[in-house]
Design an enzyme around this catalytic site. Structure first.
Site, PDB file in Angstrom:
ATOM      1  N   GLY A 197       0.827  -1.336   0.052  1.00 19.68           N
ATOM      2  CA  GLY A 197      -0.072  -0.142   0.104  1.00 19.68           C
ATOM      3  C   GLY A 197       0.763   1.437  -0.008  1.00 19.68           C
ATOM      4  O   GLY A 197       0.417   2.315  -0.385  1.00 19.68           O
TER       5      GLY A 197
ATOM      6  N   GLU B 100     -15.743  36.181  10.830  1.00 26.73           N
ATOM      7  CA  GLU B 100     -15.049  35.891  12.023  1.00 26.73           C
ATOM      8  C   GLU B 100     -15.899  35.297  13.391  1.00 26.73           C
ATOM      9  O   GLU B 100     -15.488  34.565  14.277  1.00 26.73           O
ATOM     10  CB  GLU B 100     -14.055  36.841  12.574  1.00 26.73           C
TER      11      GLU B 100
HETATM   12  C1  LIG Z   1      -2.695   8.404   7.024  1.00 26.34           C
HETATM   13  C2  LIG Z   1      -2.578   7.170   7.630  1.00 26.34           C
HETATM   14  C3  LIG Z   1      -3.241   6.722   8.695  1.00 26.34           C
HETATM   15  C4  LIG Z   1      -2.942   5.556   9.552  1.00 26.34           C
HETATM   16  N1  LIG Z   1      -3.784   5.158  10.337  1.00 26.34           N
HETATM   17  C5  LIG Z   1      -3.383   4.171  11.121  1.00 26.34           C
HETATM   18  C6  LIG Z   1      -4.289   3.702  12.164  1.00 26.34           C
HETATM   19  O1  LIG Z   1      -5.186   4.338  12.806  1.00 26.34           O
HETATM   20  N2  LIG Z   1      -4.145   2.667  12.798  1.00 26.34           N
HETATM   21  C7  LIG Z   1      -2.879   1.551  12.153  1.00 26.34           C
HETATM   22  O2  LIG Z   1      -2.764   0.546  12.649  1.00 26.34           O
HETATM   23  N3  LIG Z   1      -2.409   1.945  11.253  1.00 26.34           N
HETATM   24  C8  LIG Z   1      -2.410   3.338  10.470  1.00 26.34           C
HETATM   25  N4  LIG Z   1      -1.802   3.676   9.453  1.00 26.34           N
HETATM   26  C9  LIG Z   1      -0.481   2.830   9.037  1.00 26.34           C
HETATM   27  C10 LIG Z   1      -1.220   1.736   7.886  1.00 26.34           C
HETATM   28  O3  LIG Z   1      -2.086   0.806   8.399  1.00 26.34           O
HETATM   29  C11 LIG Z   1       0.135   0.762   7.867  1.00 26.34           C
HETATM   30  O4  LIG Z   1       0.985   1.711   7.134  1.00 26.34           O
HETATM   31  C12 LIG Z   1      -0.177  -0.115   6.405  1.00 26.34           C
HETATM   32  O5  LIG Z   1      -0.872  -1.265   7.246  1.00 26.34           O
HETATM   33  C13 LIG Z   1       1.161  -0.551   6.353  1.00 26.34           C
HETATM   34  O6  LIG Z   1       0.878  -1.460   4.978  1.00 26.34           O
HETATM   35  P1  LIG Z   1       1.248  -1.204   3.532  1.00 26.34           P
HETATM   36  O7  LIG Z   1       0.715  -2.394   2.548  1.00 26.34           O
HETATM   37  O8  LIG Z   1       0.859   0.249   3.117  1.00 26.34           O
HETATM   38  O9  LIG Z   1       2.929  -1.219   3.676  1.00 26.34           O
HETATM   39  P2  LIG Z   1       4.000  -0.690   2.804  1.00 26.34           P
HETATM   40  O10 LIG Z   1       4.120   0.781   3.083  1.00 26.34           O
HETATM   41  O11 LIG Z   1       3.715  -1.077   1.446  1.00 26.34           O
HETATM   42  O12 LIG Z   1       5.084  -1.641   3.351  1.00 26.34           O
HETATM   43  C14 LIG Z   1       5.498  -1.427   4.921  1.00 26.34           C
HETATM   44  C15 LIG Z   1       6.525  -2.269   5.532  1.00 26.34           C
HETATM   45  O13 LIG Z   1       6.007  -3.725   5.406  1.00 26.34           O
HETATM   46  C16 LIG Z   1       6.795  -4.625   4.631  1.00 26.34           C
HETATM   47  N5  LIG Z   1       5.915  -5.648   4.077  1.00 26.34           N
HETATM   48  C17 LIG Z   1       4.856  -5.135   3.328  1.00 26.34           C
HETATM   49  N6  LIG Z   1       4.352  -6.379   3.065  1.00 26.34           N
HETATM   50  C18 LIG Z   1       5.038  -7.293   3.695  1.00 26.34           C
HETATM   51  C19 LIG Z   1       4.946  -8.687   3.597  1.00 26.34           C
HETATM   52  N7  LIG Z   1       4.000  -9.324   2.851  1.00 26.34           N
HETATM   53  N8  LIG Z   1       6.057  -9.470   3.980  1.00 26.34           N
HETATM   54  C20 LIG Z   1       6.852  -8.711   4.715  1.00 26.34           C
HETATM   55  N9  LIG Z   1       7.192  -7.611   4.812  1.00 26.34           N
HETATM   56  C21 LIG Z   1       6.200  -6.866   4.193  1.00 26.34           C
HETATM   57  C22 LIG Z   1       7.436  -3.910   3.750  1.00 26.34           C
HETATM   58  O14 LIG Z   1       8.840  -4.335   3.382  1.00 26.34           O
HETATM   59  C23 LIG Z   1       7.860  -2.519   4.294  1.00 26.34           C
HETATM   60  O15 LIG Z   1       8.908  -2.487   5.332  1.00 26.34           O
HETATM   61  C24 LIG Z   1      -2.015   4.904   8.899  1.00 26.34           C
HETATM   62  C25 LIG Z   1      -1.001   5.151   7.802  1.00 26.34           C
HETATM   63  C26 LIG Z   1      -1.413   6.398   7.175  1.00 26.34           C
HETATM   64  C27 LIG Z   1      -0.551   6.847   6.062  1.00 26.34           C
END
Ligand SMILES: Cc1cc2nc3c(=O)[nH]c(=O)nc-3n(C[C@H](O)[C@H](O)[C@H](O)COP(=O)(O)OP(=O)(O)OC[C@H]3O[C@@H](n4cnc5c(N)ncnc54)[C@H](O)[C@@H]3O)c2cc1C
Ligand code: FES
Ligand code: FES
Length: 1331
Positions: free
Chosen positions: A265, A1263
């Site tokens: 993501g 305001e």
């Molecule tokens: C605006 C915002 C609000 C958020 N609010 C919350 C919240 O309220 N609560 C909460 O818990 N989280 C929150 N998050 C965090 C979000 O849930 C995590 O960033 C997200 O789940 C990470 O998943 P991703 O797929 O985007 O990871 P990526 O950014 O794509 O990857 C993150 C890390 O995970 C590793 N990774 C990913 N998949 C795998 C895999 N299958 N095996 C091994 N390593 C892997 C990658 O190597 C990397 O290091 C928020 C994030 C943002 C930007």
């Protein structure tokens, strides 16, 4: 990794195929859309997934299920390379004013859901994506879909109302204000809708026709079905992106490149790259590896692919819950609940389950629940597969797990629960939605069959240390014991010992977080007891069942008067009229400063700011920066040809620091490069060396101790305060602090300076409230005359006072860059830079001494105010004056003394912000009255009423006025909100509920309109009539969402007797109307309206002979004749406003043209265990005289109220002990979101009110209402007082603003907060300063 040249990326955007041979992995979709494709409808508000301005819809074909999925996503975090094979729909793709607008665009616009319009495309796309999946959504769907979209202008009510029209359930008798509902079997005797004037007519809306939507490109289906899966590689300038097609290949890649992140993501990696400057030369994207997305059920539970997005996980679990026995799904339901609150819809749609686990955030919402539920992760690497329990051993540090770098999480096993096993999840966050949690927890307990004896228990918390932690000792102490009060009491004590948070821990809120560990366990206890009771395991009387806070948004009322029956149908004045740009806001066609196409050779400017709070600059080395690709030049103070500093009130502020810096964030130099990315890299390479100066001053206390103030300090007194204290029944001393506020205009500071190429002429395109100031500033800086600088303002994406002084400094620096390079230069601050550099509302500390009689009369008050002004004077001394002028608010205190000082500190300088000191001073006087009420044991409203101005009145600065309409607003508000009955109902509620309390408060406002500096009360306009009869109006006001251009069209329409469709306003510019005054002080319409009126009157008069000659002629024919008769069809209009003044020596004056009055009542429900609250209802009555445009004015009222509510209850700036602003984006700084809307929000414009001092008898409204957000603050305080009384605490107590959940919870003084030992001030260095 393949050595071949990069692959070609293929993505469909708005139905059109786009291919990129050199797709750069560092490019996000947002910059691709805006920069490369010139699709500028998608906006950038934060760049980090926290504001929703960049929302688009992504559609993908899933070959396994042969389905197409559509979801909303934040383009700012979507790597372009991740979109190969996807279809993207942007706001331009769903409708346009040229062709056909989409019903979502139409409804948000026509329901007045757009003011500055900067958030509108994002809102539209969130709603559009929802409708693509669910054409008839519920209100819950709508609020969830919009939860991650921030709007700083509207207060959300009109946006929600526009969207509500798609929702069948809400289109019943309640819509548009009915108070009773047929769903509840109640008879609705309210006035029929069509007899009340309405803000919009939903009957005229286009129907939603899903068959009209863009189809998913068949080519992409074919590509997905037939593609021979091959590794894809995209090669960028610095980064390589590899997208393997199989698990085997993924494993090989990860073995060869163990440190390369797997990007799913990109919601963790993306912000890390962007905000922390982390660089990855190689990225692996496993999104085409099927196995990561598989879901399978086993007899023990469900295995979910680690690549599934959090939304998919939720929907998998939601589908399973009804299919399974209830006892099996305890863990599933806890996860569903947590997934509903995690981040926001756009984030959940892309963030993956595996990503969340591996990111190992200390406050991950999922990890505590997954761990408590005994989940296991299935991992793979070249050595094979293994299953790892997700428990306390799994998380080893901040962002670290026990997994080896080469290991890939393939799946997560989520087990079924068994009979007698209960799982719950709780979280407490600074904002109810779209916010990382402060503390989050997963708790599971299993009982022996038919008994209350604990067989197994696990409790995990997030948010209290660097990792998800297990309360192992506590669990051990509970296992084998009966679940009863004794066991739980022991558990609380052990928990408190076990989970210690050091007093200086990052994130602060130490006592609150510790108390939450206890109170959330107590919540779990309440739920477990209910369950045990249901199972007949316990029979004892149960404590109250804790229901969640109410969350259903109900229809609201907006009441205003019909125009008089005599008014011509053609005359739009006094009628609701949509913002003139609302439709193009909603279609993304509206052009903001950064949407202006790039000029030939244009450069981008990035500022380099000080990293020290107070230091001498000993060296500035730009040589490395100049070596970097794309970097063209660096601008320093030495380059400034004209004035290097801005003079204000006897103090000077350097544009670029030359020898000394006075705060972290002060601008030192600026790097110019061909692209923003290159300029950013250049800025990071500039080296500044410093020699720290001793004892920087940060807090108000520091400033007082060191006598660090800006002069003049002001004093005002009426009566004889000292003497009056001798003759009062009681004297009380108290005080309150109110924190600062970030403007958080959705469009950050933006400008483009273009050298015209001859005779030192410059065009400045800029987002500002005061074009003439920018013109002067640029001219002074470049040492040229003002006639060489033309400043253009088309529209401003929100300003709120923040786009005046600081904008002029930024424009000056940018103009130096344009002058030096002779190239167009653009400067658009990123959100973090904007928040760091530009300052905001002044934090204020006030202390007071009040003398009163036992009957409630306040006889004397002596109040001292200190405002933290920061390192430059800016407008601070004027703000301090306004604090004193409004210190009385609605109250006639016969002996009143105020002293105000602006503290000079080493923080970024604070500046004007909507209300200009009044929101701070109002809170102080209301708090003082509230203290008196608490001391006398009487309801606050009685003390307020006793002390209100009545009859012909005189303020403490000897200004005569009539408070009649203020009292009318007050009475009307009490009546409309059913004050007495609801007060009784609240008392009853509070008696029945131990852990939840309700509170209510009604606040009045008397707000002075116009500039106290008399010369600013002037305006001019220029009106041209062209030969075809069309009219171009230009005036001095800037359109920043407040609807001034719409109102000016209405004025011109009335005066020229033509429809508004013939009138156009293209921009505000200094070469059409010179020497304008700022759009501020709620005076824009009053001043510019009169100027436009004047110009139109002149023109209409000139046409009189022609009209008389040809009374039946048309407007066009008259204009044609006038041209041939050589009558000038252009006129300037001018308004010479009142000569207002304030004589501080004599302590008297006439600083205002008149007062706008109002009253507002808010009721909240407060969860005393967590400090969470909900505003259940707000009723607001405003005296606007005769509103020129009720929809625009009601929009200002709702928006200002919401901003005020944010100020007083939510928005918290945090500075480090070295003066660094921590809160530099929406992740750390929370403005109100949809979840903060009062559940019922009624606005009434006071009928039958006139105002001889302003155009068409209207009143200024920009305001005043912000201060009425304090009704929520005091309602929380009222609820906290009720909670305190349960612990035997009565009388005044301290609650500073903002009353965040932390402060509200601690004020409630529950047994849990009282258990937590306070850390002795002075014995540790707090994480954040109390400035
Ligand atoms: C605006 C915002 C609000 C958020 N609010 C919350 C919240 O309220 N609560 C909460 O818990 N989280 C929150 N998050 C965090 C979000 O849930 C995590 O960033 C997200 O789940 C990470 O998943 P991703 O797929 O985007 O990871 P990526 O950014 O794509 O990857 C993150 C890390 O995970 C590793 N990774 C990913 N998949 C795998 C895999 N299958 N095996 C091994 N390593 C892997 C990658 O190597 C990397 O290091 C928020 C994030 C943002 C930007
Ligand atoms: S700009 Fe993307 S969420 Fe704010
Ligand atoms: S209209 Fe929403 S931010 Fe301005």
């Amino acid at each position: 990794m393949s050595a071949k040249a990069g692959d070609t990326l293929c993505v469909f955007i708005n139905g059109k195929k786009v291919t990129e041979d050199h797709a750069d992995p560092e490019t996000m979709l947002l910059s691709f859309l805006r920069g490369k494709l010139r699709l500028t409808g998608t906006k950038s508000g934060c760049g980090g997934g926290g504001c929703g301005a960049c929302t688009v819809m992504v559609s993908r074909y899933q070959p396994a299920t042969k389905t197409i999925i559509h979801y909303s996503a934040n383009a700012c975090l979507l790597p372009l390379c991740q979109l190969h094979g996807a279809a993207v729909t942007t706001v331009e793709g769903i409708g346009s004013s040229k062709a056909r607008i989409h019903p979502v665009q139409e409804r948000i616009a026509k329901a007045h859901g757009s003011q500055c319009g900067f958030c509108t495309p994002g809102m539209v796309m969130s709603m559009y994506a929802l409708l693509r999946n669910k054409p008839q959504p519920t209100m819950e769907d709508i609020t969830q879909a919009l939860a991650g979209n921030m709007c700083r202008c509207t207060g959300y009510r009109p946006i929600v109302d526009g969207c509500r029209t798609f929702c069948q359930e809400a289109n019943c008798c309640q819509t548009n204000g009915g108070t009773k509902c047929c769903f509840n079997g109640e008879e609705n005797n309210d006035e029929p809708e069509n007899e009340k004037p309405q803000l919009f007519d939903k009957e005229e809306f286009l129907p939603l026709d899903p068959t009209q939507e863009l189809i998913f490109p068949p080519e992409l289906i074919l590509m997905a079905e037939t593609a021979n899966p091959q590794t894809l590689t995209f090669l960028g300038e610095r980064m390589t992106w590899v997208c393997p097609a199989s698990l085997e290949e993924l494993v090989q890649l990860k073995t060869r490149h163990p440190v390369a992140p797997l990007v799913m993501g990109n919601t963790n990696i993306g912000p890390d790259i962007k905000f922390k400057g982390i660089f990855h030369p190689l990225i692996i994207s496993p999104i085409r590896v099927q196995e990561l997305f598989e879901v399978s059920q086993t007899p023990q539970g469900v295995r979910v692919g680690a690549g599934c997005s959090l939304s998919e996980v939720r929907s998998v679990l939601e589908k399973l819950v009804p299919q399974l026995q209830e006892e099996k799904t305890e863990l599933f339901r806890a996860l569903i609940q947590q997934l509903g609150n995690l981040g926001n819809q756009q984030i959940r749609n892309v963030a993956s389950l595996g990503g969340n686990i591996v990111s190992a955030y200390p406050n991950s919402d999922l990890n505590p629940v997954l761990a408590a539920g005994n989940c296991r992760v299935g991992v793979i690497c070249s050595e094979g597969r293994r299953e790892v329990p997700l428990n306390q051993d799994f998380f080893v540090g901040f962002g670290k797990t026990t997994l080896k770098p080469e290991e890939i999480v393939v799946s997560v096993f989520i087990p079924f629960t068994t009979k007698g096993e209960f799982v719950r999840a709780f979280r407490q966050a600074p904002r109810k939605e779209a916010s990382f949690a402060t503390v989050t927890t997963g708790m599971r307990v299993r009982f022996s069959e038919g008994s209350r004896v604990v067989q197994d228990v696990s409790i995990y918390y997030g948010g209290i240390g660097p990792t998800t932690v297990s309360a192992t000792k506590t669990c051990k102490a509970v296992i084998g014991r009966p679940w009863d009060e004794e066991t739980l009491n022991r558990a609380y004590d052990i928990l408190l010992d076990e989970l210690v948070i050091p007093p200086s821990a990052p994130g602060g809120k130490v006592e609150f977080r510790r108390s939450l560990t206890l109170s959330l366990l107590f919540k779990f206890n309440l739920e477990v007891l209910q369950k045990l009771r249901e199972m007949n395991v316990v029979t004892d009387e149960l404590p109250e069942k804790l229901l969640p806070l109410p969350r259903d948004i109900q229809p609201s009322l907006q009441e205003f008067q019909f125009v008089s029956k005599d008014q011509s149908d053609q005359d739009p004045v006094g009628r609701p009229m949509m913002h003139r740009s609302a439709i193009i806001h909603a279609t993304g066609e509206a052009v903001y400063c950064d949407d202006i196409p790039k000029r030939d050779g244009e450069l981008f400017l990035v500022l380099v700011t000080s990293s020290r709070p107070h230091a001498k600059i000993t060296g500035l080395d730009v040589s490395d920066a100049l070596q970097l690709p794309g970097v063209v030049d660096v601008v320093t103070a030495k380059d400034i040809p004209g004035k290097k500093a801005r003079e204000m009130f006897g103090y000077s502020e350097e544009l670029l620091a030359e020898s000394e810096v006075a705060c972290i964030g002060q601008m030192v130099c600026a790097v110019l490069a061909d692209t923003k990315a290159h300029a950013k890299r250049g800025a990071a390479a500039v080296k500044i060396t410093y020699e720290d100066l001793p004892d920087p001053i940060f807090t108000i206390e520091d400033a007082i101790e060191k006598s660090s103030f800006y002069e003049p300090k002001r004093v005002i007194e009426r009566g004889n305060v000292t003497k009056a204290f001798e003759n009062v029944d009681r004297i009380h001393e108290g005080g309150i602090r109110i924190g600062g506020q970030e403007h958080f205009y959705m469009e950050t500071q933006s400008m483009l300076v273009v050298p015209v190429g001859e005779e030192m002429e410059f065009d400045v395109y800029i987002s500002t409230q005061w074009p003439a100031l920018i013109q002067d500033a640029v001219a002074e800086t470049l040492n040229i005359s003002a006639n060489r600088v033309t400043c253009h303002v088309k529209r401003v994406g929100g300003a709120f006072g923040g786009k005046v002084i600081k904008t002029s400094i930024l424009a000056s620096i940018t103009s130096v860059a344009a002058w030096k390079t002779n190239r167009a230069v653009r400067c658009v601050l990123e959100r973090g830079e904007d928040m760091l550099i530009t300052g905001g509302r002044h934090p204020v500390r006030a202390t007071y001494k009040v003398g009163f009689m036992n009957d409630g009369r306040i006889v004397a008050a002596d109040i001292e105010y200190y405002a933290n002004a920061g390192c430059a004077v800016d407008e601070s001394t004027l703000i301090a004056e306004k604090i004193l002028l409004h210190m009385d608010n609605a109250y006639n205190i016969p002996n009143l003394r105020g002293r105000a000082a602006s503290c000079r500190t080493n923080l970024p300088s604070n500046t004007a912000f909507r209300g200009f000191g009044v929101p701070q001073t109002l809170l102080v006087v209301e708090n003082m009255l509230n203290d008196v009420a608490l001391l006398l044991g009487r309801p606050a409203h009685q003390i307020q009423e006793i002390n209100m101005y009545k009859g012909p009145s005189v303020t403490h600065y000897k200004f005569e006025f009539s408070p009649e309409n203020m009292l009318r607003c007050w009475e009307e508000c009490k009546l409309k909100c059913d004050y007495s009955a609801r007060r009784r109902a609240i008392d009853q509620f509070n008696q029945q509920n131990r852990w939840k309390k309700r509170g209510m408060y009604i606040a009045p406002i008397k707000y002075g309109i116009a500039f106290s500096e008399g010369f600013l009360n002037q305006a001019a306009a220029l009106v041209h009539i062209y030969k075809d009869g069309s009219v171009l109006v230009t005036h001095g006001g800037t359109e920043m969402g407040q609807g001034i251009h719409t109102k000016m069209q209405q004025v011109a329409s009335r005066e020229l007797h033509i429809p508004t469709s013939k009138i156009y306003i293209s921009e505000t510019s200094t070469n059409t109307v010179p020497n304008t005054c700022p759009s501020a002080a709620s005076f824009g319409t009053d001043a510019n309206g009169m100027a436009v009126k004047n110009a139109c009157e002149i023109l209409y008069k000139r046409l009189e002979p022609i009209r008389q000659k040809d009374p039946k002629g048309s407007w066009e024919s008259w204009i044609g004749t006038a041209f041939f008769e050589k009558i000038s069809l252009s006129a300037t209009g001018y308004f010479r406003g009142p000569d207002l003044y304030m004589d501080w020596k004599k302590m008297e004056g006439e600083p205002y043209a008149y007062f706008t009055f109002g009253a507002c009542c808010s009721e909240v429900e407060l969860d005393c265990l967590t400090g969470d609250y909900r505003t259940v209802r707000t009723d607001l009555v405003m005296d606007l005289g005769r509103s020129v445009n009720p929809s625009v004015d009601i929009g200002q009222i709702e928006g200002a109220f919401t901003q005020g509510m944010g100020l007083y209850t939510l928005e918290e700036l945090k500075f480090s002990p070295t003066g660094l602003l921590y809160t530099r984006g929406p992740s750390q700084y929370k403005i109100p979101a949809v979840c903060d809307m009062p559940l019922r929000f009624n606005v009434y414009l006071l009928p039958n009110s006139d105002n001889p001092h302003a155009i068409y008898s209207s009143k200024g409204i920009g305001e005043p209402v912000i201060s009425l957000g304090s009704s929520v603050f005091f309602a929380i305080k009222d609820a906290a007082a009720a909670a305190r009384s349960m612990s035997g605490l009565v009388g005044p107590f301290s609650l500073d603003s903002p009353a965040t959940p932390e402060k509200a919870c601690l004020a409630c003084a529950s047994p849990f907060t009282q258990k937590v030992p306070a850390n002795k001030p002075g014995s540790f260095k707090p994480w954040a300063l109390n400035i």
